[in-house]
Design a protein around this motif. Structure first.
Motif, PDB file in Angstrom:
ATOM      1  N   MET A  24      -9.522 -22.102  -1.407  1.00  0.00           N
ATOM      2  CA  MET A  24     -10.053 -21.077  -1.322  1.00  0.00           C
ATOM      3  C   MET A  24      -8.765 -19.885  -1.935  1.00  0.00           C
ATOM      4  N   ASN A  25      -8.342 -18.574  -2.030  1.00  0.00           N
ATOM      5  CA  ASN A  25      -7.478 -18.389  -2.458  1.00  0.00           C
ATOM      6  C   ASN A  25      -7.683 -17.220  -1.613  1.00  0.00           C
ATOM      7  N   LYS A  26      -6.002 -17.277  -0.476  1.00  0.00           N
ATOM      8  CA  LYS A  26      -6.139 -16.452   0.051  1.00  0.00           C
ATOM      9  C   LYS A  26      -4.886 -14.810   0.042  1.00  0.00           C
ATOM     10  N   LYS A  27      -5.714 -13.820  -0.216  1.00  0.00           N
ATOM     11  CA  LYS A  27      -4.991 -12.817  -0.483  1.00  0.00           C
ATOM     12  C   LYS A  27      -3.931 -12.166  -0.121  1.00  0.00           C
ATOM     13  N   LEU A  28      -2.616 -11.235  -0.712  1.00  0.00           N
ATOM     14  CA  LEU A  28      -1.566 -10.742   0.151  1.00  0.00           C
ATOM     15  C   LEU A  28      -2.523  -9.366   0.750  1.00  0.00           C
ATOM     16  N   LYS A  29      -1.885  -9.182   2.144  1.00  0.00           N
ATOM     17  CA  LYS A  29      -2.311  -8.265   2.433  1.00  0.00           C
ATOM     18  C   LYS A  29      -1.349  -6.364   2.173  1.00  0.00           C
ATOM     19  N   ARG A  30      -0.007  -7.318   1.807  1.00  0.00           N
ATOM     20  CA  ARG A  30       0.929  -6.167   1.658  1.00  0.00           C
ATOM     21  C   ARG A  30       1.857  -6.788  -0.043  1.00  0.00           C
ATOM     22  N   GLY A  31       1.588  -6.893  -0.848  1.00  0.00           N
ATOM     23  CA  GLY A  31       2.649  -7.587  -2.184  1.00  0.00           C
ATOM     24  C   GLY A  31       3.924  -6.082  -1.770  1.00  0.00           C
ATOM     25  N   PHE A  32       5.094  -6.660  -2.722  1.00  0.00           N
ATOM     26  CA  PHE A  32       6.457  -6.276  -2.628  1.00  0.00           C
ATOM     27  C   PHE A  32       6.684  -6.315  -4.040  1.00  0.00           C
TER      28      PHE A  32
ATOM     29  N   GLY B 156       1.481 -23.008  -2.370  1.00  0.00           N
ATOM     30  CA  GLY B 156       1.150 -23.997  -0.972  1.00  0.00           C
ATOM     31  C   GLY B 156       0.284 -22.944  -0.192  1.00  0.00           C
ATOM     32  N   ALA B 157       0.374 -21.862  -0.270  1.00  0.00           N
ATOM     33  CA  ALA B 157      -0.658 -20.889   0.643  1.00  0.00           C
ATOM     34  C   ALA B 157      -2.000 -20.927  -0.004  1.00  0.00           C
ATOM     35  N   GLY B 158      -1.961 -21.151  -0.889  1.00  0.00           N
ATOM     36  CA  GLY B 158      -3.163 -21.216  -2.214  1.00  0.00           C
ATOM     37  C   GLY B 158      -3.262 -19.699  -2.556  1.00  0.00           C
ATOM     38  N   LEU B 159      -2.090 -19.021  -2.536  1.00  0.00           N
ATOM     39  CA  LEU B 159      -1.639 -17.784  -3.728  1.00  0.00           C
ATOM     40  C   LEU B 159      -1.688 -18.061  -5.115  1.00  0.00           C
ATOM     41  N   LYS B 160      -1.956 -17.698  -6.147  1.00  0.00           N
ATOM     42  CA  LYS B 160      -2.133 -17.917  -7.351  1.00  0.00           C
ATOM     43  C   LYS B 160      -1.336 -17.219  -7.804  1.00  0.00           C
ATOM     44  N   SER B 161      -0.265 -17.872  -9.283  1.00  0.00           N
ATOM     45  CA  SER B 161       0.536 -16.468  -9.947  1.00  0.00           C
ATOM     46  C   SER B 161       0.388 -16.777 -11.493  1.00  0.00           C
ATOM     47  N   TYR B 162       1.417 -15.988 -12.332  1.00  0.00           N
ATOM     48  CA  TYR B 162       0.852 -15.494 -13.442  1.00  0.00           C
ATOM     49  C   TYR B 162       2.498 -15.648 -13.779  1.00  0.00           C
ATOM     50  N   ILE B 163       3.198 -16.146 -14.391  1.00  0.00           N
ATOM     51  CA  ILE B 163       4.247 -16.412 -14.728  1.00  0.00           C
ATOM     52  C   ILE B 163       4.285 -16.159 -16.275  1.00  0.00           C
ATOM     53  N   LEU B 164       5.171 -14.458 -16.561  1.00  0.00           N
ATOM     54  CA  LEU B 164       5.651 -15.058 -18.718  1.00  0.00           C
ATOM     55  C   LEU B 164       7.112 -14.412 -18.156  1.00  0.00           C
TER      56      LEU B 164
END
Length: 178
Positions: free
Chosen positions: A1-9, A33-41
């Protein structure tokens, strides 16, 4: 399950020292490791860097794409219109991904260098920053970071080269620099 960030910087890794890309990828790995998804360009890096292989193992949480090369830099030429168009198109794609809600972290690796060499403008990147949803972490890397981006950022780390084995004639090593 993907956990969303409350606030992004907005984070920036810049400077002439080694480790900017490594820091950004490390952040994506930690986030996975925390279940967050990243997109790297990765811009100006059409080369089979070793991180591509290791990140395949985390492909359900980390997506990495490469656009553009840096051959024009070594030839001491301006980038071709085709290279400029590829990078500008990729920024539009990043904006779509950032707004899709599918990713928590967006990493624009070598975006500052891309500005320096005229592949995109500071204005293009500022526009992208202004579109950032509040819960998305945006990470920008590369030498020559424009002051306007530094002003917009919440965290800026400057990697400063004090000493490097390149100065002793040691070339790029697979798994360390490439």
């Amino acid at each position: 399950m993907n956990k969303k960030l409350k606030r992004g910087f907005i984070q920036i890794y810049t400077g002439n020292g080694k480790g900017k890309t490594t820091a950004a990828i490390g952040q994506a790995v930690r986030a996975a490791g925390a279940g967050l998804k990243s997109y790297i360009l990765q811009l100006m890096k059409e080369f089979p860097y070793s991180e591509l292989e290791s990140l395949k193992k985390l492909s359900d949480l980390i997506t990495i794409e490469q656009v553009g090369n840096d051959k024009f830099v070594y030839k001491k030429e301006k980038p071709s219109n085709a290279e400029i168009e590829k990078v500008k198109h990729s920024l539009n794609k990043v904006k779509e991904k950032m707004l899709s809600g599918q990713y928590d972290i967006i990493i624009l690796d070598e975006i500052c260098v891309s500005i320096y060499f005229g592949l995109v403008t500071t204005k293009d990147v500022l526009f992208l920053i202004d579109q950032k949803p509040p819960n998305i972490e945006l990470i920008l890397t590369g030498r020559y970071c424009p002051e306007e981006l530094i002003e917009k950022a919440d965290l800026v780390t400057e990697m400063t080269e004090i000493k490097h084995y390149y100065q002793k004639g040691i070339s790029t090593r697979k798994g360390i620099e490439s």
